[in-house]
Design an enzyme around this catalytic site. Structure first.
Site, PDB file in Angstrom:
ATOM      1  N   ASN A  39     -28.337   7.451  20.252  1.00  7.79           N
ATOM      2  CA  ASN A  39     -28.456   6.556  21.430  1.00  7.79           C
ATOM      3  C   ASN A  39     -27.053   5.514  21.750  1.00  7.79           C
ATOM      4  OD1 ASN A  39     -29.639   5.865  24.001  1.00  7.79           O
ATOM      5  ND2 ASN A  39     -30.320   4.154  22.985  1.00  7.79           N
TER       6      ASN A  39
ATOM      7  N   ASP B  28     -30.268   1.386  34.312  1.00  8.05           N
ATOM      8  CA  ASP B  28     -30.377   0.324  35.375  1.00  8.05           C
ATOM      9  C   ASP B  28     -29.297   0.430  36.091  1.00  8.05           C
ATOM     10  OD1 ASP B  28     -29.087  -1.003  33.197  1.00  8.05           O
ATOM     11  OD2 ASP B  28     -30.994  -2.232  32.838  1.00  8.05           O
TER      12      ASP B  28
ATOM     13  N   GLU C  48     -31.943   4.375  29.161  1.00 10.07           N
ATOM     14  CA  GLU C  48     -32.114   3.013  29.493  1.00 10.07           C
ATOM     15  C   GLU C  48     -31.534   2.839  30.951  1.00 10.07           C
ATOM     16  OE1 GLU C  48     -30.374   0.462  26.550  1.00 10.07           O
ATOM     17  OE2 GLU C  48     -31.267   1.589  24.765  1.00 10.07           O
TER      18      GLU C  48
ATOM     19  N   GLU D 211     -26.400   2.778  19.093  1.00 15.37           N
ATOM     20  CA  GLU D 211     -25.003   1.988  19.116  1.00 15.37           C
ATOM     21  C   GLU D 211     -23.991   2.211  18.147  1.00 15.37           C
ATOM     22  OE1 GLU D 211     -26.065  -1.858  21.279  1.00 15.37           O
ATOM     23  OE2 GLU D 211     -27.137  -0.806  22.602  1.00 15.37           O
TER      24      GLU D 211
ATOM     25  N   HIS E 289     -26.528   2.051  31.583  1.00 11.23           N
ATOM     26  CA  HIS E 289     -26.656   0.774  31.988  1.00 11.23           C
ATOM     27  C   HIS E 289     -25.274   0.564  33.055  1.00 11.23           C
ATOM     28  CE1 HIS E 289     -29.707  -0.675  29.630  1.00 11.23           C
ATOM     29  NE2 HIS E 289     -29.098  -0.199  28.512  1.00 11.23           N
TER      30      HIS E 289
HETATM   31  O1  9MR Z   1     -34.089  -5.271  26.847  1.00 16.64           O
HETATM   32  C1  9MR Z   1     -33.550  -5.837  25.672  1.00 16.64           C
HETATM   33  C2  9MR Z   1     -33.646  -7.456  25.453  1.00 16.64           C
HETATM   34  O2  9MR Z   1     -35.160  -7.967  25.792  1.00 16.64           O
HETATM   35  C3  9MR Z   1     -33.057  -7.878  23.979  1.00 16.64           C
HETATM   36  O3  9MR Z   1     -33.141  -9.305  24.303  1.00 16.64           O
HETATM   37  C4  9MR Z   1     -32.032  -7.380  23.803  1.00 16.64           C
HETATM   38  C5  9MR Z   1     -31.588  -7.683  22.637  1.00 16.64           C
HETATM   39  O4  9MR Z   1     -30.436  -7.128  21.988  1.00 16.64           O
HETATM   40  O5  9MR Z   1     -31.905  -5.946  23.776  1.00 16.64           O
HETATM   41  C6  9MR Z   1     -32.261  -5.489  25.055  1.00 16.64           C
HETATM   42  O6  9MR Z   1     -32.431  -4.032  25.091  1.00 16.64           O
HETATM   43  C7  9MR Z   1     -31.232  -3.184  24.591  1.00 16.64           C
HETATM   44  C8  9MR Z   1     -31.583  -1.984  24.037  1.00 16.64           C
HETATM   45  O7  9MR Z   1     -32.509  -2.192  22.859  1.00 16.64           O
HETATM   46  C9  9MR Z   1     -30.278  -1.351  23.419  1.00 16.64           C
HETATM   47  N1  9MR Z   1     -29.521  -1.198  24.654  1.00 16.64           N
HETATM   48  C10 9MR Z   1     -29.201  -2.317  25.192  1.00 16.64           C
HETATM   49  C11 9MR Z   1     -30.422  -2.941  25.904  1.00 16.64           C
HETATM   50  C12 9MR Z   1     -29.874  -4.092  26.790  1.00 16.64           C
HETATM   51  O8  9MR Z   1     -29.426  -5.057  26.157  1.00 16.64           O
END
Ligand code: 9MR
Length: 438
Positions: free
Chosen positions: A204, A271, A269, A162, A241
């Site tokens: 990513n 969903d 990732e 990101e 997402h």
């Molecule tokens: O799924 C993850 C969640 O449990 C955490 O609280 C969160 C913190 O930022 O991160 C989520 O995973 C993220 C991933 O690492 C990067 N892309 C977005 C994902 C969803 O927020």
């Protein structure tokens, strides 16, 4: 279309008639040579090897796992220079023992940083705690230590997560960007490559999936620049997402332009969330719509040779980041909150099954050469030519019948057969091999 319906019917009927996971996503994905994966968090560890539904779903359906949180900066280096590998090691070891691999997520990100790194910003602005040189040393050590630890064990890494801002596609003013400068991006890939030259390295991000979108174009142009500068990057991670509908046309174009510069695209990732109010009004219709959107995504992967990894961000709606982070949305994954497979699951299963059987089914043509007569008691295989070997395989590839008698007619007793689909493989005396599904 007719073939699709037929195959969907047999996938359903075999699953239910066998009463167990005789067929699974990874079973077909392995045949298609694609990685199908899920992110896993805490519940993975509490359920591991318990033979509960959760445990069995993970083991039977995926060939790649991603730590949802356990390989992030704050998890791996909670205090400066002191690394915590215990949880991530468990994941890598378990996955390896179960015939899966792990995708590393993530080495450099602006989020989920430990407090000793965050100390370098005050109200989001660099405060002088780190200099360019000291922060480069910190980041280099973080990446090198982790990638050396997992050298040869973790084949793919989200080296950078990101880095693009949401508003205009410019680089996000993270601590890395502010203190080191824009060239931190090239550096993280070079350090990662030096530590494990065989690992595949990805950049990513989210909202970058569509060609023509601000962030999607910004990321492509940035990555193209890296390729021109000879920075070791394998490809782009599209987080995926999504709300509905998914714009697969613009995604396809984007995947193609990465292919044109020799790069991969990984769906990292996935969903596909549903608006809770829509779901409550008409659950079946929303699940069908969601399944159709998942179908478009798996198609993109199956149809584009530079897209061979398909990861969902978790697999059950019981544990998903969506409801707590995206107000009003839920039900985004392949299994529901009771761990039951949803229509989206069966759609992906069906698409993978179709793809995996293309070769076998397309080999089966010549009814004049090979005929199968079936009754409850016996199956008779008839051939115009002498058969030197006749075998029957189930869809897991297990041989359940072999006959080596040279004949035109072979009788197969049905007592070893359960309801479902089988593959007949016959070798003719002239060496020709024929296959037929029945
Ligand atoms: O799924 C993850 C969640 O449990 C955490 O609280 C969160 C913190 O930022 O991160 C989520 O995973 C993220 C991933 O690492 C990067 N892309 C977005 C994902 C969803 O927020």
């Amino acid at each position: 279309m007719k073939k699709n319906i037929f195959l969907l019917a047999f996938v359903f009927s075999s699953l239910f008639s066998f009463g167990q996971w005789t067929q699974s996503l990874s079973y077909y994905a392995n045949k298609c040579k694609i990685k199908i994966g899920s992110a896993v968090g805490g519940p993975y560890f509490t359920n591991y090897d318990t033979r509960t539904t959760f445990d069995m779903i993970v083991k039977n359906n995926f060939n790649m796992l991603v730590a949802e949180n356990d390989m992030k900066y704050n998890a791996m280096e909670p205090t400066k220079g002191s690394f915590f590998f215990t949880t991530a090691d468990k994941l890598v070891t378990n996955a390896y023992n179960d015939g899966m691999t792990v995708r590393g997520h993530t080495l450099c990100w602006h989020s989920q940083l430990p407090s000793w790194v965050n100390a370098g910003l005050t109200n989001g602005i660099a405060n002088g705690v780190f200099t360019r040189a000291t922060l480069m040393a910190v980041l280099k050590n973080h990446i090198t230590t982790i990638m050396t630890h997992y050298k040869g064990l973790v084949p793919q890494w989200d080296v950078l997560n990101e880095p693009f801002s949401d508003s205009n596609g410019a680089l996000r003013n993270s601590i890395w960007q502010q203190v080191i400068g824009n060239d931190y991006i090239d550096s993280v890939f070079v350090w990662a490559h030096r530590a494990d030259p065989a690992a595949k390295l990805y950049l990513n991000d989210y909202s970058v999936e569509r060609m023509g979108s601000t962030k999607g174009d910004a990321m492509f142009n940035y990555i193209k620049g890296m390729v021109d500068r000879n920075i070791p990057i394998t490809g782009a991670g599209f987080q995926c997402h999504f709300g509905m509908p998914v714009d697969s046309t613009a995604m396809d174009k984007n995947i193609n332009r990465y292919a044109a510069i020799g790069l991969e695209v990984v769906f990292t990732e996935i969903d596909v969330r549903i608006l809770i109010t829509d779901y409550d009004k008409n659950k079946a219709a929303q699940l069908a719509l969601q399944a159709d959107n998942y179908r478009k995504l798996i198609h993109l992967c199956l149809e584009n040779p530079n897209c061979k990894t398909f990861i969902t961000w978790g697999f059950t709606d019981l544990y998903s980041w969506i409801p707590s982070s995206m107000a009003g949305y839920d039900h985004a994954l392949l299994f529901d909150k009771n761990l039951a497979p949803k229509p989206a699951y069966f759609t992906i299963l069906n698409e993978l099954a179709l793809e995996s059987q293309k070769t076998a089914v397309e080999d089966v043509k010549d009814d004049d050469i090979l005929k199968i007569q079936k009754s409850d008691e016996r199956i008779v295989v008839l051939s115009a030519n002498i058969m030197s070997r006749c075998q029957v395989y189930d869809l897991q590839g297990k041989c359940i019948f072999t006959s080596d008698i040279n004949r035109n007619e072979i009788e197969i007793p049905t007592n070893n057969f359960r309801k479902g689909i089988y593959i007949l493989k016959v070798q003719l005396e002239n060496g020709k091999v024929l296959m037929k599904k029945f």
